[in-house]
Design a protein around this motif. Sequence first.
Motif, PDB file in Angstrom:
ATOM      1  N   VAL A 250       0.841  -1.211   0.000  1.00 58.75           N
ATOM      2  CA  VAL A 250       0.000   0.000   0.000  1.00 58.75           C
ATOM      3  C   VAL A 250       0.876   1.260   0.000  1.00 58.75           C
ATOM      4  O   VAL A 250       0.632   2.212  -0.755  1.00 58.75           O
ATOM      5  N   VAL A 251       1.892   1.254   0.839  1.00 58.92           N
ATOM      6  CA  VAL A 251       2.789   2.414   0.918  1.00 58.92           C
ATOM      7  C   VAL A 251       3.582   2.565  -0.380  1.00 58.92           C
ATOM      8  O   VAL A 251       3.769   3.687  -0.884  1.00 58.92           O
ATOM      9  N   ALA A 252       4.031   1.459  -0.943  1.00 53.86           N
ATOM     10  CA  ALA A 252       4.764   1.512  -2.212  1.00 53.86           C
ATOM     11  C   ALA A 252       3.883   2.079  -3.327  1.00 53.86           C
ATOM     12  O   ALA A 252       4.330   2.907  -4.132  1.00 53.86           O
ATOM     13  N   LYS A 253       2.636   1.636  -3.369  1.00 57.36           N
ATOM     14  CA  LYS A 253       1.706   2.123  -4.397  1.00 57.36           C
ATOM     15  C   LYS A 253       1.482   3.622  -4.248  1.00 57.36           C
ATOM     16  O   LYS A 253       1.439   4.362  -5.241  1.00 57.36           O
ATOM     17  N   HIS A 254       1.354   4.082  -3.013  1.00 54.10           N
ATOM     18  CA  HIS A 254       1.148   5.518  -2.755  1.00 54.10           C
ATOM     19  C   HIS A 254       2.318   6.343  -3.266  1.00 54.10           C
ATOM     20  O   HIS A 254       2.128   7.461  -3.765  1.00 54.10           O
ATOM     21  N   HIS A 255       3.523   5.792  -3.162  1.00 57.50           N
ATOM     22  CA  HIS A 255       4.722   6.530  -3.557  1.00 57.50           C
ATOM     23  C   HIS A 255       5.196   6.172  -4.970  1.00 57.50           C
ATOM     24  O   HIS A 255       6.304   6.564  -5.366  1.00 57.50           O
ATOM     25  N   ASN A 256       4.357   5.423  -5.722  1.00 58.74           N
ATOM     26  CA  ASN A 256       4.680   5.048  -7.107  1.00 58.74           C
ATOM     27  C   ASN A 256       6.002   4.281  -7.216  1.00 58.74           C
ATOM     28  O   ASN A 256       6.799   4.518  -8.135  1.00 58.74           O
ATOM     29  N   ILE A 257       6.226   3.404  -6.264  1.00 60.28           N
ATOM     30  CA  ILE A 257       7.417   2.562  -6.261  1.00 60.28           C
ATOM     31  C   ILE A 257       7.029   1.167  -6.745  1.00 60.28           C
ATOM     32  O   ILE A 257       6.085   0.575  -6.217  1.00 60.28           O
ATOM     33  N   PRO A 258       7.708   0.633  -7.758  1.00 60.96           N
ATOM     34  CA  PRO A 258       7.363  -0.702  -8.263  1.00 60.96           C
ATOM     35  C   PRO A 258       7.418  -1.754  -7.154  1.00 60.96           C
ATOM     36  O   PRO A 258       8.370  -1.781  -6.357  1.00 60.96           O
ATOM     37  N   PHE A 259       6.399  -2.597  -7.125  1.00 57.82           N
ATOM     38  CA  PHE A 259       6.282  -3.649  -6.112  1.00 57.82           C
ATOM     39  C   PHE A 259       6.252  -4.985  -6.841  1.00 57.82           C
ATOM     40  O   PHE A 259       5.280  -5.322  -7.509  1.00 57.82           O
ATOM     41  N   TYR A 260       7.350  -5.743  -6.731  1.00 56.84           N
ATOM     42  CA  TYR A 260       7.488  -7.009  -7.440  1.00 56.84           C
ATOM     43  C   TYR A 260       7.372  -8.199  -6.478  1.00 56.84           C
ATOM     44  O   TYR A 260       7.807  -8.121  -5.327  1.00 56.84           O
ATOM     45  N   VAL A 261       6.817  -9.278  -6.991  1.00 57.65           N
ATOM     46  CA  VAL A 261       6.732 -10.530  -6.232  1.00 57.65           C
ATOM     47  C   VAL A 261       7.483 -11.601  -7.017  1.00 57.65           C
ATOM     48  O   VAL A 261       7.198 -11.833  -8.201  1.00 57.65           O
ATOM     49  N   ALA A 262       8.447 -12.249  -6.377  1.00 59.21           N
ATOM     50  CA  ALA A 262       9.228 -13.310  -7.011  1.00 59.21           C
ATOM     51  C   ALA A 262       8.812 -14.656  -6.430  1.00 59.21           C
ATOM     52  O   ALA A 262       8.924 -14.874  -5.223  1.00 59.21           O
ATOM     53  N   ALA A 263       8.315 -15.543  -7.286  1.00 62.25           N
ATOM     54  CA  ALA A 263       7.846 -16.842  -6.812  1.00 62.25           C
ATOM     55  C   ALA A 263       7.804 -17.844  -7.965  1.00 62.25           C
ATOM     56  O   ALA A 263       7.502 -17.456  -9.107  1.00 62.25           O
ATOM     57  N   PRO A 264       8.071 -19.109  -7.690  1.00 62.33           N
ATOM     58  CA  PRO A 264       8.016 -20.124  -8.743  1.00 62.33           C
ATOM     59  C   PRO A 264       6.588 -20.533  -9.071  1.00 62.33           C
ATOM     60  O   PRO A 264       5.644 -20.227  -8.329  1.00 62.33           O
ATOM     61  N   LYS A 265       6.433 -21.234 -10.172  1.00 62.47           N
ATOM     62  CA  LYS A 265       5.116 -21.707 -10.615  1.00 62.47           C
ATOM     63  C   LYS A 265       4.411 -22.509  -9.531  1.00 62.47           C
ATOM     64  O   LYS A 265       3.185 -22.427  -9.383  1.00 62.47           O
ATOM     65  N   ALA A 266       5.170 -23.283  -8.757  1.00 60.48           N
ATOM     66  CA  ALA A 266       4.572 -24.135  -7.726  1.00 60.48           C
ATOM     67  C   ALA A 266       3.851 -23.345  -6.643  1.00 60.48           C
ATOM     68  O   ALA A 266       3.031 -23.900  -5.905  1.00 60.48           O
ATOM     69  N   THR A 267       4.144 -22.056  -6.521  1.00 57.74           N
ATOM     70  CA  THR A 267       3.500 -21.223  -5.502  1.00 57.74           C
ATOM     71  C   THR A 267       2.128 -20.729  -5.964  1.00 57.74           C
ATOM     72  O   THR A 267       1.328 -20.264  -5.157  1.00 57.74           O
ATOM     73  N   PHE A 268       1.839 -20.857  -7.244  1.00 60.50           N
ATOM     74  CA  PHE A 268       0.565 -20.399  -7.784  1.00 60.50           C
ATOM     75  C   PHE A 268      -0.527 -21.440  -7.538  1.00 60.50           C
ATOM     76  O   PHE A 268      -0.370 -22.622  -7.842  1.00 60.50           O
ATOM     77  N   ASP A 269      -1.625 -20.975  -6.980  1.00 61.33           N
ATOM     78  CA  ASP A 269      -2.798 -21.820  -6.706  1.00 61.33           C
ATOM     79  C   ASP A 269      -3.968 -21.153  -7.429  1.00 61.33           C
ATOM     80  O   ASP A 269      -4.866 -20.588  -6.809  1.00 61.33           O
ATOM     81  N   TRP A 270      -3.921 -21.208  -8.758  1.00 59.19           N
ATOM     82  CA  TRP A 270      -4.747 -20.361  -9.608  1.00 59.19           C
ATOM     83  C   TRP A 270      -6.215 -20.757  -9.645  1.00 59.19           C
ATOM     84  O   TRP A 270      -7.050 -20.046 -10.204  1.00 59.19           O
TER      85      TRP A 270
END
Length: 339
Positions: A250-270
Motif C-alpha cells: 500500500v505504501v509503495a503504491k502511494h509513492h509510485n514505487i514498483p512492487f514485485y513478487v518473485a515466486a516459482p510456478k509451484a507457488t501459484f494456486d490459480w
Amino acid sequence: MRSIFWDDGLKLIDQTKLPEKLEVIECRNVEELADAIKKLAVRGAPALEAAGAYGIALAAREREFADVDELKEHLKKAADFLASTRPTAVNLFVGIERALNAALKGESVEEVKELALREAEKLAEEDVERNRKMGEYGAELLEDGDVVLTYCNAGRLATVDWGTALGVVRSAVEQGKEIRVIACETRPLNQGSRLTCWELMEDGIDVTLITDSMVGIVMQKGMVDKVIVGADRIVRDAVFNKIGTYTVSVVAKHHNIPFYVAAPKATFDWERTAKDVVIEERPREELIFCGKRQIAPLNVKVYNPAFDPTPLENVTALITEYGVIYPPYEVNVPKVLKF
C-alpha cells in the motif's frame, strides 16, 4: 550450503538459531521434521516444498515394514500428517504430493524407498535451477545503483538455495550491478533482521536494517527504488506472504514505487481466490515474549496471523522462472505458466 539436503539422512539448517549460530540438524523421523516445520527451523515456501518431498523419503525409512502395502499406507498417513503442519504455504503440499505419487508407483519396499528419495532430490535440484532462472529474469528489472526494499526472508534460507526475491538481488549483483538492500525486521519473529541481514552480509551485499514501522519514511524520503518480496501462495486475486506485506504494498503504491513478487510456478494456486485460503495463526507467545523476555501482559488478547493477502492490483509484476508476468494477470498468468 543448501538450507535442506539429504546426506545419509535429512539435514537442514536450524533457522531458529540464526544469526547467533549456524547449526545443521538431522530429522530422524517424520515427527521431528513436523516439529522443525512448526517451530520454523525450516521455513519459506520453496524450502517447505523440498521438506515435504524429503519427508516422504524420510517416512519410508523411519522403520521396518512387513510388505509394500504396509509401507504405502504409512506414507499416505505421513503425507496427511506433514500437510497439517502449516496450512497456508501451498508449496508444502506440492512437494508432499510429488514424492508420494512417485513412491506409490513402487512394487517393492526398496523400490518405494528409492523412488521417494529420487523424486525429492529431483525436486531440490529443480528448485535451485528455477531460482537461478527467476533471478536472471528479475535482475533485468534492476538498474545499477538501485536500492531494493524487501520484507521477511525470501533468500537461499527460504529455498533450497539462491532464493526468490533475494535471488533476484544476487543475480543482479552477479551481473556487476551495484545493488543495496533495505531489510525490514519483520515482526514478530524477525526473519528480516535475523535471516535476510545475515545471508546478505555473508554474501557481501550492502544491507541496511529498519523496523517495519519505518517503511513509510524511507519511501517518503526517496530512499527506495523498488520493492521485491517472495510469496507463500498466489491465488487469482492476491499474493499471500508474511504478515505486513500488504502494508508495504500500500505504501509503495502511494509513492509510485514498483512492487514485485518473485515466486516459482509451484507457488501459484490459480484455481482459488483469497477467500478460499486458510491463514495460519501462530501462538500468542510470539507477541507476548521476545526470546525469553516478557514484553506484554500475559493475559492480553492476541491476534497473530502469519500471513496477509496483498491484492494483485498492488503488484507491478510477478517474477517467475518462466519470465516476468505483467497485468492483466487473469490473462497473462495462465498464458505464461500454461495453466
